[in-house]
Design an enzyme around this catalytic site. Sequence first.
Site, short mmCIF file in Angstrom:
data_model
loop_
_atom_site.label_atom_id
_atom_site.label_comp_id
_atom_site.label_asym_id
_atom_site.label_seq_id
_atom_site.Cartn_x
_atom_site.Cartn_y
_atom_site.Cartn_z
N GLU A 1 4.05 -15.60 1.42
CA GLU A 1 3.52 -14.31 1.89
C GLU A 1 2.18 -13.98 1.24
O GLU A 1 1.31 -13.38 1.85
CB GLU A 1 4.54 -13.20 1.59
CG GLU A 1 4.14 -11.84 2.07
CD GLU A 1 4.06 -11.72 3.59
OE1 GLU A 1 3.50 -10.72 4.06
OE2 GLU A 1 4.54 -12.62 4.31
N THR B 1 -4.28 -8.27 18.70
CA THR B 1 -3.73 -8.62 17.39
C THR B 1 -2.28 -9.08 17.46
O THR B 1 -1.77 -9.62 16.49
CB THR B 1 -3.82 -7.43 16.41
OG1 THR B 1 -3.10 -6.33 16.96
CG2 THR B 1 -5.26 -7.05 16.16
#
Length: 193
Positions: free
Chosen positions: A53, A184
């Site tokens: 992450e 997006t």
Amino acid sequence: MEHLACFSGGMLALHSANADNSTVAAHYLDLAEKIAHTCHESYIRTAVGIGPEAFRFTKDVEAKAVSMNEKYYILRPEVVETWFYLWRITKQDKYREWAWDVVLALEKYAKVRPYKSLDCVISLRFIYTSFVEAGYSGIRDVYSVPVEHDDVQQSFLFAELFKYLYLIFADDNVLPLDRWVFNTEAHPFPVRS
């Protein structure tokens, strides 16, 4: 650097493809390729071949997560998104190779393996077991094998990650970048002239 920030390589690659000035185009393409390379490094430095992450650069580590709350992977698409744009713009085979490595890693580590379930026949006289496949799941620690799944299949796995993986290997006439733009969330919209 967060995994989410890896989308910026694709954004810069798109700018390079549309810049009027060749010096500006070369500059932005170089930046895009460096970001793509950095994000790729975060993938290949893990046990599962998929990046964390978030990853850091310190005197002790380079492109690696350092705390548990950074070591997970929740099926994010941003790295592959950048590789898609760079493949379409540069035709460098490495972007397809890197994407294929992700496909293999997803199948090996993020795909939830069959597990036994008990199924009852209507009469309840027979109980039998069957194997059930349950999709894909995030990984709690990309540096550890065997993996521990988080038991969540994010919607962007299909909406974005699999779409970009498909498009990397599809012909360029499938959603060509001069006629389509992606928002997006990887939804394509036609470019109006």
